[in-house]
Design a protein around this motif. Structure first.
Motif, short mmCIF file in Angstrom:
data_model
loop_
_atom_site.label_atom_id
_atom_site.label_comp_id
_atom_site.label_asym_id
_atom_site.label_seq_id
_atom_site.Cartn_x
_atom_site.Cartn_y
_atom_site.Cartn_z
N ARG A 1 -34.01 1.77 -6.80
CA ARG A 1 -34.79 0.59 -6.45
C ARG A 1 -33.86 -0.60 -6.35
O ARG A 1 -33.06 -0.88 -7.23
N THR A 2 -33.98 -1.31 -5.23
CA THR A 2 -33.22 -2.52 -4.99
C THR A 2 -34.21 -3.61 -4.58
O THR A 2 -34.74 -3.59 -3.46
N GLY A 3 -34.46 -4.56 -5.51
CA GLY A 3 -35.47 -5.59 -5.24
C GLY A 3 -36.84 -4.95 -5.06
O GLY A 3 -37.31 -4.19 -5.91
N GLN A 4 -37.48 -5.21 -3.93
CA GLN A 4 -38.80 -4.67 -3.65
C GLN A 4 -38.73 -3.33 -2.92
O GLN A 4 -39.76 -2.74 -2.60
N ARG A 5 -37.54 -2.83 -2.65
CA ARG A 5 -37.42 -1.60 -1.87
C ARG A 5 -36.86 -0.48 -2.73
O ARG A 5 -36.12 -0.70 -3.68
N ARG A 6 -37.24 0.76 -2.36
CA ARG A 6 -36.59 1.95 -2.92
C ARG A 6 -35.77 2.58 -1.81
O ARG A 6 -36.30 2.96 -0.77
N ARG B 1 -31.67 4.68 3.66
CA ARG B 1 -32.79 3.94 4.23
C ARG B 1 -33.90 3.82 3.20
O ARG B 1 -34.03 4.64 2.29
N SER B 2 -34.74 2.82 3.41
CA SER B 2 -35.87 2.60 2.52
C SER B 2 -37.05 3.46 2.93
O SER B 2 -37.12 3.96 4.06
N VAL B 3 -38.01 3.60 2.02
CA VAL B 3 -39.21 4.38 2.30
C VAL B 3 -39.95 3.81 3.50
O VAL B 3 -40.39 4.54 4.40
#
Length: 287
Positions: A58-63, A25-27
């Motif tokens: 990091r994937t695109g704008q998400r970690r 999941r992302s932060v």
């Protein structure tokens, strides 16, 4: 391991691990699911990452954070090993639990002075070594100190005058208190009664309470006889003069003196190079 334990100690981080166990999941999503601010969630995740239990990418704008199960399995194995060690059927933990239960029972019974008078305990061992060698281990202070305490204690001071009317003094400490930096665990004083070398030894011994009063008087009689494998020894304890405060001491006689006799058997085995096991029997009665 220390860093992992410290990281897991926080309930908020434990909740994050539970969510990551379901899926990466992302932060931002983790912050929403835990009703926490994103900067605070990020700090918790960084702590878990330093501990090695999660990884991030990091994937695109998400970690995206992912749970790493390996360290948790290692921790589970380590905890399981600790539990197995403590849960050994014949280990120190089991012996202490038996002592704890005995203490509870004796404290309930100790309502007035004399409550345990007439209680007796008998022990039997088949020991390696001739009666004269066993006798020396029963009466010589330098040899007595090797065995005359339960397994978690050691004798730190001992006087044993092996003659009728001879004085007995025993002070004992925790076995791991090697420099005597902690207070003594206990002290006992007594007097030798009957002495028939190689055959019979009798004495009276009283453990002392913290204020110096005797907790009770143990009348101890030991009879030795030759056996095919060495020496048979029969020991009888009889209790008199029991005080209300003697419950903890009396609760430990069966286990404690039994362990002492086991140490005697091991000491004699080492001295005689005899690998035979010893026969054991313990009974208790109330007269």
């Amino acid at each position: 391991m220390d860093a992992l334990l410290a990281a897991l100690a926080d309930p908020a981080r434990w909740r994050l691990l539970s969510l990551l166990a379901e899926r990466p999941r992302s932060v931002g999503v983790l912050a929403q699911l835990t009703d926490a601010r994103q900067p605070q969630t990020t700090k918790h995740l960084q702590t878990l990452e330093r501990a090695g239990v999660v990884s991030s990418q990091r994937t695109g704008q998400r970690r995206i954070y992912t749970l790493r199960p390996g360290p948790l399995r290692d921790l589970a194995a380590a905890l399981g090993q600790l539990a197995d060690t403590a849960d050994q059927a014949d280990g120190p933990g089991a012996a202490y639990e038996r002592y704890r239960l005995s203490v509870d029972a004796e404290r309930l019974a100790a309502q007035e002075s004399g409550w345990a008078d007439g209680h007796s305990f008998t022990f039997h061992r088949s020991l390696p070594g001739r009666p004269d060698l066993v006798w020396r281990h029963l009466t010589e202070a330098a040899l007595l100190t090797r065995w005359w305490t339960p397994s978690d204690l050691r004798t730190s001071e001992l006087v044993f005058e092996a003659r009728p009317g001879g004085r007995i003094v025993q002070e004992y400490r925790d076995a791991e208190d090697v420099d005597d930096s902690n207070p003594a665990v206990g002290r006992a004083e007594g007097v030798v009664g009957d002495v028939r070398p190689g055959e019979h030894l009798a004495y009276r011994l009283s453990p002392l309470l913290p204020d110096g009063r005797p907790a009770f008087t143990a009348h101890v009689a030991m009879d030795l006889g030759p056996a095919d494998t060495g020496t048979d020894i029969d020991v009888r304890w009889r209790i008199t003069d029991s005080t209300v405060d003697s419950a903890d001491f009396i609760a430990g006689i069966e286990i404690g003196f039994g362990q002492s006799l086991d140490k005697l058997a091991a000491t004699l085995t080492a001295n005689t190079h005899d690998t035979n096991t010893t026969d054991t029997a313990i009974t208790r009665s109330t007269q």
